[in-house]
Design a protein around this motif. Sequence first.
Motif, PDB file in Angstrom:
ATOM      1  N   VAL A  53      -4.090   2.023   5.704  1.00  0.00           N
ATOM      2  CA  VAL A  53      -4.263   0.918   4.771  1.00  0.00           C
ATOM      3  C   VAL A  53      -5.710   0.430   4.710  1.00  0.00           C
ATOM      4  O   VAL A  53      -6.219   0.120   3.639  1.00  0.00           O
ATOM      5  CB  VAL A  53      -3.311  -0.251   5.126  1.00  0.00           C
ATOM      6  N   ASP A  54      -6.386   0.378   5.839  1.00  0.00           N
ATOM      7  CA  ASP A  54      -7.744  -0.170   5.869  1.00  0.00           C
ATOM      8  C   ASP A  54      -8.834   0.886   5.682  1.00  0.00           C
ATOM      9  O   ASP A  54     -10.018   0.584   5.790  1.00  0.00           O
ATOM     10  CB  ASP A  54      -7.980  -0.965   7.149  1.00  0.00           C
ATOM     11  N   LYS A  55      -8.451   2.115   5.347  1.00  0.00           N
ATOM     12  CA  LYS A  55      -9.431   3.192   5.134  1.00  0.00           C
ATOM     13  C   LYS A  55     -10.231   2.913   3.860  1.00  0.00           C
ATOM     14  O   LYS A  55      -9.680   2.542   2.838  1.00  0.00           O
ATOM     15  CB  LYS A  55      -8.699   4.531   5.003  1.00  0.00           C
ATOM     16  N   ARG A  56     -11.545   3.087   3.947  1.00  0.00           N
ATOM     17  CA  ARG A  56     -12.398   2.906   2.763  1.00  0.00           C
ATOM     18  C   ARG A  56     -12.448   4.208   1.985  1.00  0.00           C
ATOM     19  O   ARG A  56     -12.762   5.249   2.530  1.00  0.00           O
ATOM     20  CB  ARG A  56     -13.800   2.506   3.185  1.00  0.00           C
ATOM     21  N   LEU A  57     -12.114   4.124   0.726  1.00  0.00           N
ATOM     22  CA  LEU A  57     -12.190   5.267  -0.171  1.00  0.00           C
ATOM     23  C   LEU A  57     -13.216   4.954  -1.255  1.00  0.00           C
ATOM     24  O   LEU A  57     -13.411   3.794  -1.614  1.00  0.00           O
ATOM     25  CB  LEU A  57     -10.827   5.548  -0.807  1.00  0.00           C
ATOM     26  N   ALA A  58     -13.844   5.983  -1.792  1.00  0.00           N
ATOM     27  CA  ALA A  58     -14.922   5.781  -2.764  1.00  0.00           C
ATOM     28  C   ALA A  58     -14.446   5.094  -4.040  1.00  0.00           C
ATOM     29  O   ALA A  58     -15.088   4.159  -4.506  1.00  0.00           O
ATOM     30  CB  ALA A  58     -15.582   7.116  -3.100  1.00  0.00           C
ATOM     31  N   ARG A  59     -13.332   5.547  -4.612  1.00  0.00           N
ATOM     32  CA  ARG A  59     -12.920   5.002  -5.900  1.00  0.00           C
ATOM     33  C   ARG A  59     -11.449   4.617  -5.962  1.00  0.00           C
ATOM     34  O   ARG A  59     -10.892   4.470  -7.051  1.00  0.00           O
ATOM     35  CB  ARG A  59     -13.205   6.025  -7.003  1.00  0.00           C
TER      36      ARG A  59
END
Length: 92
Positions: A53-59
């Motif tokens: 859930v807290d993973k940063r994804l580019a877009r």
Amino acid sequence: MAVFNVLCQIFKSKRNPEMYLYVEKTQGLERVRASLLHRFGDPEPLMMIVLEVDKRLARANAEQVLQEIKEHGFYLQMPPTTAELLRRDGAA
């Protein structure tokens, strides 16, 4: 939304630049509609990630991606709009 994570396989479209398909690795493409796969073209494996859930994804928003995978078996990331491209390139 409950906290969970998924080993996620990401495919890129050879037909549509910057279009990506996220699926749970254990299910692969089996839950993706045939009509979507036809539009997407031959899926080219890009990478695997443990998606939380807290993973940063580019877009994309990881929570939304996880929810779509849970409900529908996949998440389709569409190419950026013209406005998004302008913001990304610093022109807006």
